[in-house]
Scaffold this motif. Structure first.
Motif, PDB file in Angstrom:
ATOM      1  N   ASN A 195     -21.287  12.152  16.156  1.00  0.00           N
ATOM      2  CA  ASN A 195     -21.082  13.470  16.252  1.00  0.00           C
ATOM      3  C   ASN A 195     -20.774  13.941  14.678  1.00  0.00           C
ATOM      4  N   PRO A 196     -21.303  15.015  14.412  1.00  0.00           N
ATOM      5  CA  PRO A 196     -20.756  15.674  12.813  1.00  0.00           C
ATOM      6  C   PRO A 196     -19.420  15.547  12.722  1.00  0.00           C
ATOM      7  N   LYS A 197     -18.542  15.821  14.102  1.00  0.00           N
ATOM      8  CA  LYS A 197     -17.136  16.189  13.868  1.00  0.00           C
ATOM      9  C   LYS A 197     -16.622  14.852  13.523  1.00  0.00           C
ATOM     10  N   ALA A 198     -17.072  13.845  13.893  1.00  0.00           N
ATOM     11  CA  ALA A 198     -16.804  12.301  13.837  1.00  0.00           C
ATOM     12  C   ALA A 198     -16.783  11.996  12.454  1.00  0.00           C
ATOM     13  N   ASN A 199     -17.929  12.259  11.709  1.00  0.00           N
ATOM     14  CA  ASN A 199     -18.376  11.932  10.304  1.00  0.00           C
ATOM     15  C   ASN A 199     -17.283  12.720   9.364  1.00  0.00           C
ATOM     16  N   LYS A 200     -17.097  14.091   9.972  1.00  0.00           N
ATOM     17  CA  LYS A 200     -16.036  14.818   8.949  1.00  0.00           C
ATOM     18  C   LYS A 200     -14.801  14.312   9.229  1.00  0.00           C
ATOM     19  N   ILE A 201     -14.323  13.832  10.114  1.00  0.00           N
ATOM     20  CA  ILE A 201     -13.009  13.133  10.433  1.00  0.00           C
ATOM     21  C   ILE A 201     -13.089  11.743   9.714  1.00  0.00           C
ATOM     22  N   SER A 202     -13.820  10.904   9.720  1.00  0.00           N
ATOM     23  CA  SER A 202     -14.057   9.598   9.078  1.00  0.00           C
ATOM     24  C   SER A 202     -14.005  10.024   7.343  1.00  0.00           C
ATOM     25  N   SER A 203     -14.685  10.956   7.016  1.00  0.00           N
ATOM     26  CA  SER A 203     -14.620  11.295   5.501  1.00  0.00           C
ATOM     27  C   SER A 203     -13.147  11.714   4.953  1.00  0.00           C
ATOM     28  N   ILE A 204     -12.551  12.828   5.816  1.00  0.00           N
ATOM     29  CA  ILE A 204     -11.155  13.068   5.340  1.00  0.00           C
ATOM     30  C   ILE A 204     -10.246  11.953   5.480  1.00  0.00           C
ATOM     31  N   PHE A 205     -10.431  11.136   6.593  1.00  0.00           N
ATOM     32  CA  PHE A 205      -9.523   9.873   6.713  1.00  0.00           C
ATOM     33  C   PHE A 205      -9.592   8.927   5.283  1.00  0.00           C
ATOM     34  N   LEU A 206     -10.907   8.795   4.926  1.00  0.00           N
ATOM     35  CA  LEU A 206     -10.917   8.106   3.691  1.00  0.00           C
ATOM     36  C   LEU A 206     -10.536   8.390   2.570  1.00  0.00           C
ATOM     37  N   VAL A 207     -10.646   9.812   2.425  1.00  0.00           N
ATOM     38  CA  VAL A 207     -10.252  10.327   1.125  1.00  0.00           C
ATOM     39  C   VAL A 207      -8.710  10.330   1.192  1.00  0.00           C
ATOM     40  N   SER A 208      -7.997  10.717   2.480  1.00  0.00           N
ATOM     41  CA  SER A 208      -6.722  10.703   2.518  1.00  0.00           C
ATOM     42  C   SER A 208      -5.988   9.432   2.225  1.00  0.00           C
ATOM     43  N   ILE A 209      -6.706   8.384   2.841  1.00  0.00           N
ATOM     44  CA  ILE A 209      -6.159   6.908   2.585  1.00  0.00           C
ATOM     45  C   ILE A 209      -6.610   6.660   0.971  1.00  0.00           C
ATOM     46  N   GLU A 213     -10.108  -0.822  -3.381  1.00  0.00           N
ATOM     47  CA  GLU A 213     -10.508  -1.639  -2.384  1.00  0.00           C
ATOM     48  C   GLU A 213     -10.174  -1.432  -1.095  1.00  0.00           C
ATOM     49  N   ILE A 214      -8.886  -0.727  -0.955  1.00  0.00           N
ATOM     50  CA  ILE A 214      -8.559  -0.311   0.385  1.00  0.00           C
ATOM     51  C   ILE A 214      -9.624   0.480   1.138  1.00  0.00           C
ATOM     52  N   SER A 215      -9.862   1.570   0.271  1.00  0.00           N
ATOM     53  CA  SER A 215     -10.954   2.605   0.724  1.00  0.00           C
ATOM     54  C   SER A 215     -12.284   2.014   1.097  1.00  0.00           C
ATOM     55  N   PHE A 216     -12.922   1.151   0.303  1.00  0.00           N
ATOM     56  CA  PHE A 216     -14.098   0.403   0.418  1.00  0.00           C
ATOM     57  C   PHE A 216     -14.243  -0.784   1.710  1.00  0.00           C
ATOM     58  N   THR A 217     -13.085  -1.181   2.129  1.00  0.00           N
ATOM     59  CA  THR A 217     -12.806  -2.082   2.993  1.00  0.00           C
ATOM     60  C   THR A 217     -12.909  -1.242   4.284  1.00  0.00           C
ATOM     61  N   LEU A 218     -12.039  -0.085   4.269  1.00  0.00           N
ATOM     62  CA  LEU A 218     -12.100   0.795   5.485  1.00  0.00           C
ATOM     63  C   LEU A 218     -13.624   1.458   5.728  1.00  0.00           C
ATOM     64  N   LEU A 219     -14.351   1.644   4.670  1.00  0.00           N
ATOM     65  CA  LEU A 219     -15.627   2.204   4.742  1.00  0.00           C
ATOM     66  C   LEU A 219     -16.697   1.067   5.047  1.00  0.00           C
ATOM     67  N   LEU A 220     -16.418  -0.165   5.065  1.00  0.00           N
ATOM     68  CA  LEU A 220     -17.354  -1.192   5.654  1.00  0.00           C
ATOM     69  C   LEU A 220     -16.907  -1.435   7.073  1.00  0.00           C
ATOM     70  N   ILE A 221     -15.581  -1.176   7.344  1.00  0.00           N
ATOM     71  CA  ILE A 221     -15.348  -1.252   8.829  1.00  0.00           C
ATOM     72  C   ILE A 221     -16.167  -0.256   9.449  1.00  0.00           C
ATOM     73  N   LEU A 222     -16.131   0.842   9.137  1.00  0.00           N
ATOM     74  CA  LEU A 222     -16.775   1.973   9.757  1.00  0.00           C
ATOM     75  C   LEU A 222     -18.376   1.690   9.881  1.00  0.00           C
ATOM     76  N   GLU A 223     -18.800   1.059   8.704  1.00  0.00           N
ATOM     77  CA  GLU A 223     -20.301   0.690   8.752  1.00  0.00           C
ATOM     78  C   GLU A 223     -20.533  -0.283   9.816  1.00  0.00           C
ATOM     79  N   LEU A 224     -19.768  -1.285  10.179  1.00  0.00           N
ATOM     80  CA  LEU A 224     -19.778  -2.153  11.043  1.00  0.00           C
ATOM     81  C   LEU A 224     -19.698  -1.371  12.467  1.00  0.00           C
TER      82      LEU A 224
END
Length: 288
Positions: free
Chosen positions: A22-36, A69-80
């Motif tokens: 869902n596009p909303k989930a993508n938006k939430i994921s992006s906001i989460f990564l930026v915030s972290i 490193e934290i942000s990219f690790t979380l991005l990889l988890i989302l990609e998994l």
């Protein structure tokens, strides 16, 4: 009973996938990564200024680039997670997604090497710079190879019988649910280790090991619907590609990049060969 289980698991999988894509989930994921990322930078600054103490995590946040490193690790988890939802749609796309993840892991490794640089003199940073170049260009090569692979992929159903194709997809969705459960079990174990010891395991290699077994299960399930040599060989060869990726995650620098590139080239040549021998099969939107 089998039909009931497959139908029930399909409903669960489709609902989970619908929520994830869902596009909303993508938006939430992006906001989460930026915030972290921003919060990590702030914590790192406060820690380095001795305004706060993080105990066993001080050595990590003392590095200003640890936030990357934290942000990219979380991005990889989302990609998994995305990889799990791709599996039932297309086995070839699933392997492609695995290579995408490997390229992102190499990019993350390049950033990590940069974080080791504290003195910008060649004598002190030469090793880190060489490693950065290796990881960065390794990721770029895999990116280019994948681009050609995706353009060349020929998607064909496993059989010409619609019911068999549907059952095969449903079986892969059931398998994907088990992968999802494994994903969360690994995540819980990693978090437990993080809070107990201050070390995050980054268990991507563990998940890829599970993927090897799941790919083998797909090959065995495929035998139920077809004995076509080219299709069975293709599915089996994808397992080999996954094994190459798993090996790449376990060996020391330089060799890991070389094996990763070999895995990408292997998938590209497999795609070219499959297209050549089955070029008379009409293209489909989905590979079952």
């Amino acid at each position: 009973m089998e039909k009931i289980i497959l139908n029930f698991s399909e409903k669960i999988f489709n609902k989970l996938k619908s929520g994830w894509t869902n596009p909303k989930a993508n938006k939430i994921s992006s906001i989460f990564l930026v915030s972290i990322f921003i919060v990590s930078i702030i914590i790192s600054y406060l820690d380095r200024s001795n305004l706060i103490s993080l105990g066993k995590w001080d050595e990590y946040f003392a590095n200003p680039f640890f936030a990357i490193e934290i942000s990219f690790t979380l991005l990889l988890i989302l990609e998994l997670l995305s990889l799990i939802f791709v599996l039932p749609k297309s086995v070839s796309n699933s392997v492609g997604k695995q290579l995408e993840l490997l390229s992102l892991i190499f990019i993350r490794a390049a950033f990590k090497e940069f974080s080791h640089i504290s003195d910008f003199s060649w004598d002190s940073m030469s090793t880190s710079v060489i490693n950065m170049l290796f990881y960065a260009f390794g990721a770029l090569i895999i990116f280019v190879i994948l681009g050609f692979t995706y353009k060349l992929q020929l998607h064909t159903p496993i059989t010409n019988i619609e019911d068999d194709n549907r059952n095969f997809i449903q079986s892969k969705k059931l398998l994907a649910l088990f992968l999802l459960i494994s994903f969360f079990i690994i995540g819980i174990y990693d978090l437990k280790e993080l809070f107990n010891s201050g070390n995050y395991l980054h268990s991507f290699h563990t998940f890829y090991t599970i993927l090897i077994f799941s790919d083998i299960i797909i090959v065995l399930i495929a035998l139920r619907y077809t004995l076509n040599y080219y299709k069975i060989f293709r599915y089996s060869a994808y397992v080999v590609a996954t094994i190459f990726i798993r090996i790449s995650l376990s060996i020391k620098p330089y060799y890991d990049v070389i094996i990763g590139i070999i895995a990408a080239i292997f998938v590209l040549f497999l795609t070219l060969s499959y297209n050549y021998f089955l070029r008379d099969i009409p293209k489909k939107k989905l590979e079952q």
